[in-house]
Design a protein around this motif. Structure first.
Motif, PDB file in Angstrom:
ATOM      1  N   CYS A  60      -8.463   7.027  -9.829  1.00  0.00           N
ATOM      2  CA  CYS A  60      -9.719   7.763  -9.691  1.00  0.00           C
ATOM      3  C   CYS A  60      -9.513   9.267  -9.538  1.00  0.00           C
ATOM      4  O   CYS A  60     -10.476  10.018  -9.529  1.00  0.00           O
ATOM      5  N   CYS A 100      -4.402   9.949  -6.822  1.00  0.00           N
ATOM      6  CA  CYS A 100      -4.597   8.575  -7.279  1.00  0.00           C
ATOM      7  C   CYS A 100      -4.687   8.551  -8.804  1.00  0.00           C
ATOM      8  O   CYS A 100      -5.468   9.295  -9.397  1.00  0.00           O
ATOM      9  N   CYS A 106      -5.487   4.256  -1.665  1.00  0.00           N
ATOM     10  CA  CYS A 106      -6.410   5.338  -1.978  1.00  0.00           C
ATOM     11  C   CYS A 106      -7.716   5.171  -1.200  1.00  0.00           C
ATOM     12  O   CYS A 106      -8.363   4.119  -1.287  1.00  0.00           O
ATOM     13  N   GLY A 122     -10.379   6.558  -1.866  1.00  0.00           N
ATOM     14  CA  GLY A 122     -11.482   6.642  -2.811  1.00  0.00           C
ATOM     15  C   GLY A 122     -11.792   5.314  -3.493  1.00  0.00           C
ATOM     16  O   GLY A 122     -12.947   4.909  -3.597  1.00  0.00           O
ATOM     17  N   CYS A 123     -10.749   4.614  -3.956  1.00  0.00           N
ATOM     18  CA  CYS A 123     -10.989   3.422  -4.765  1.00  0.00           C
ATOM     19  C   CYS A 123     -10.153   2.221  -4.346  1.00  0.00           C
ATOM     20  O   CYS A 123     -10.300   1.139  -4.922  1.00  0.00           O
TER      21      CYS A 123
HETATM   22 ZN   LIG Z   1      -8.380   6.110  -6.176  1.00  0.00          ZN
END
Ligand SMILES: [Zn+2]
Length: 112
Positions: free
Chosen positions: A13, A10, A24, A26-27
């Motif tokens: 992040c 990504c 993603c 994560g984010c």
């Molecule tokens: Zn991310």
């Protein structure tokens, strides 16, 4: 011919994923760059899958989730008759599936 397997990183992040996600985890971002999955890691868990499509050559498939030293986790075929959680493995690219002349390459893990 050398085959490679790529994950995505990504751009927002830096979280690495394999297989690639559209979003993603994560984010929630959707802007990625590719990176080559290679190197060594350790087995987090593994399982033997017997319910395979008929065109698989092998009787069962031993799959593992491996955490690489970079922290990324990937699922692949584990080529090890004595698998253990935490065991060090390295990545190779091999034929994971074959149908006639069509060979499908994918991630495989072998003991270090
Ligand atoms: Zn991310």
């Amino acid at each position: 011919m050398e085959e490679k397997v790529y994950g995505v990183r990504c751009k927002a992040c830096g979280k690495e994923s394999y297989p690639a996600h559209a979003i993603c985890p994560g984010c929630g971002g959707d802007d990625f760059e590719q990176f080559e999955i290679a190197g060594e890691g350790k087995v987090l868990t593994y399982t033997d899958v017997y319910a395979l499509p008929l065109d698989y050559v092998q009787r069962y498939l031993r799959l593992a989730i491996v955490e690489f030293d970079s922290g990324v986790r990937a699922t692949g075929q584990l080529l090890d008759d004595d698998p253990k959680i935490g065991k060090r493995v390295k990545t190779i690219i091999g034929i994971v599936r074959q149908r006639g002349d069509l060979k499908v390459h994918g991630l495989q893990f072998v003991p270090v």
